[in-house]
Design a protein around this motif. Structure first.
Motif, PDB file in Angstrom:
ATOM      1  N   PRO A 140       0.828  -1.218   0.000  1.00 10.30           N
ATOM      2  CA  PRO A 140       0.000   0.000   0.000  1.00 10.30           C
ATOM      3  C   PRO A 140       0.859   1.263   0.000  1.00 10.30           C
ATOM      4  O   PRO A 140       1.920   1.304   0.635  1.00 10.30           O
ATOM      5  CB  PRO A 140      -0.817  -0.134   1.292  1.00 10.30           C
ATOM      6  CG  PRO A 140      -0.899  -1.614   1.528  1.00 10.30           C
ATOM      7  CD  PRO A 140       0.410  -2.171   1.050  1.00 10.30           C
ATOM      8  N   VAL A 141       0.405   2.267  -0.718  1.00 16.34           N
ATOM      9  CA  VAL A 141       1.213   3.476  -0.905  1.00 16.34           C
ATOM     10  C   VAL A 141       1.461   4.213   0.409  1.00 16.34           C
ATOM     11  O   VAL A 141       2.462   4.909   0.545  1.00 16.34           O
ATOM     12  CB  VAL A 141       0.525   4.434  -1.907  1.00 16.34           C
ATOM     13  CG1 VAL A 141       0.519   3.838  -3.292  1.00 16.34           C
ATOM     14  CG2 VAL A 141      -0.898   4.769  -1.468  1.00 16.34           C
ATOM     15  N   ASN A 142       0.580   4.079   1.391  1.00 16.79           N
ATOM     16  CA  ASN A 142       0.748   4.801   2.647  1.00 16.79           C
ATOM     17  C   ASN A 142       1.249   3.892   3.763  1.00 16.79           C
ATOM     18  O   ASN A 142       0.953   4.111   4.941  1.00 16.79           O
ATOM     19  CB  ASN A 142      -0.561   5.470   3.070  1.00 16.79           C
ATOM     20  CG  ASN A 142      -1.705   4.462   3.198  1.00 16.79           C
ATOM     21  OD1 ASN A 142      -1.560   3.297   2.841  1.00 16.79           O
ATOM     22  ND2 ASN A 142      -2.836   4.919   3.707  1.00 16.79           N
ATOM     23  N   CYS A 143       2.024   2.870   3.410  1.00 18.84           N
ATOM     24  CA  CYS A 143       2.534   1.924   4.410  1.00 18.84           C
ATOM     25  C   CYS A 143       3.619   2.580   5.250  1.00 18.84           C
ATOM     26  O   CYS A 143       4.641   3.038   4.726  1.00 18.84           O
ATOM     27  CB  CYS A 143       3.083   0.678   3.708  1.00 18.84           C
ATOM     28  SG  CYS A 143       3.764  -0.551   4.838  1.00 18.84           S
ATOM     29  N   THR A 144       3.397   2.650   6.556  1.00 20.66           N
ATOM     30  CA  THR A 144       4.357   3.220   7.502  1.00 20.66           C
ATOM     31  C   THR A 144       4.351   2.377   8.774  1.00 20.66           C
ATOM     32  O   THR A 144       3.300   2.127   9.354  1.00 20.66           O
ATOM     33  CB  THR A 144       4.002   4.678   7.848  1.00 20.66           C
ATOM     34  OG1 THR A 144       3.899   5.445   6.644  1.00 20.66           O
ATOM     35  CG2 THR A 144       5.065   5.284   8.749  1.00 20.66           C
ATOM     36  N   ASN A 145       5.540   1.930   9.181  1.00 20.46           N
ATOM     37  CA  ASN A 145       5.666   1.116  10.394  1.00 20.46           C
ATOM     38  C   ASN A 145       4.749  -0.113  10.348  1.00 20.46           C
ATOM     39  O   ASN A 145       4.035  -0.416  11.307  1.00 20.46           O
ATOM     40  CB  ASN A 145       5.363   1.950  11.646  1.00 20.46           C
ATOM     41  CG  ASN A 145       6.370   3.065  11.860  1.00 20.46           C
ATOM     42  OD1 ASN A 145       7.538   2.925  11.520  1.00 20.46           O
ATOM     43  ND2 ASN A 145       5.916   4.179  12.407  1.00 20.46           N
TER      44      ASN A 145
END
Length: 207
Positions: free
Chosen positions: A70-75
């Motif tokens: 996913p483009v907004n994958c964080t942590n």
């Protein structure tokens, strides 16, 4: 001799009508398509995040072509937009009580994602299959010492190459930096299931 109702047949009809009314009220207020999603006390609307399954629908995540995550994958976490069903009233992500028509975003649901760092699963398997006896797969994944050892021993006389091919194909051996392989988001992935202090079996509760 059968006992008669005190007021003829009107009493049973009144009891039946009252019972039907109670059942209708319960079904409307607790059903998945109730007009208003309220708390048990009925005084304050629920948060949209607390809606039950069937009271909302979430969009599929937008996938990054390069990372296949996913483009907004964080942590290790990404978020997708979720839309409450029509005629649902709840508090959206901004805290505003809204009556939804099915086209408005009510909240953002977190989903798990993986940390990738440029290592392709397809490339690793191809190197292990065709050039594993030269240690190319280990060099690619960041294990230069093992790669050099395989190169000098011709893949441990072929045995080490076969073992590495199996381990890489099963995604048991991954990149040395601890990241995950780049694999098609809707493709075949290995999911490891384990039980730790943080993930343990909970007692099943039945209504």
């Amino acid at each position: 001799m059968a006992a008669a109702w005190p007021s003829g047949t009107s009493a049973p009809k009144a009891v039946t009508a009252r019972l039907v009314g109670v059942l209708w009220f319960v079904s409307v207020t607790t059903g998945p398509w109730g007009a208003v999603a309220t708390s048990a006390g009925g005084e304050e609307s629920l948060k949209c995040e607390d809606l039950k399954v069937g009271q909302y629908i979430c969009k599929d995540p937008k996938i990054n072509d390069a990372t296949q995550e996913p483009v907004n994958c964080t942590n290790y976490t990404a978020h997708v937009s979720c839309f409450p069903a029509p005629n649902i009233t709840c508090k959206d992500s901004s805290g505003n009580e809204t009556h939804f028509t099915g086209n408005e975003v009510g909240f953002f649901k977190p989903i798990s994602c993986r940390n990738v760092n440029g290592y392709s699963y397809k490339v690793a398997v191809a190197l292990s299959l065709f050039l594993g006896w030269l240690g190319a797969d280990r060099f690619y994944l960041g294990y230069p010492a093992l790669g050099l050892l395989k190169f000098c021993t011709v893949g441990f006389c072929g045995i080490g190459s076969l073992i590495d091919f199996i381990l890489i194909s099963m995604q048991i051996v991954g990149p040395s930096d601890g990241s995950s392989y780049i694999i098609d988001y809707y493709g075949t992935r290995l999911t490891r299931l384990s039980i730790t202090n943080e993930t343990f079996r909970k007692t099943q509760l039945y209504p």
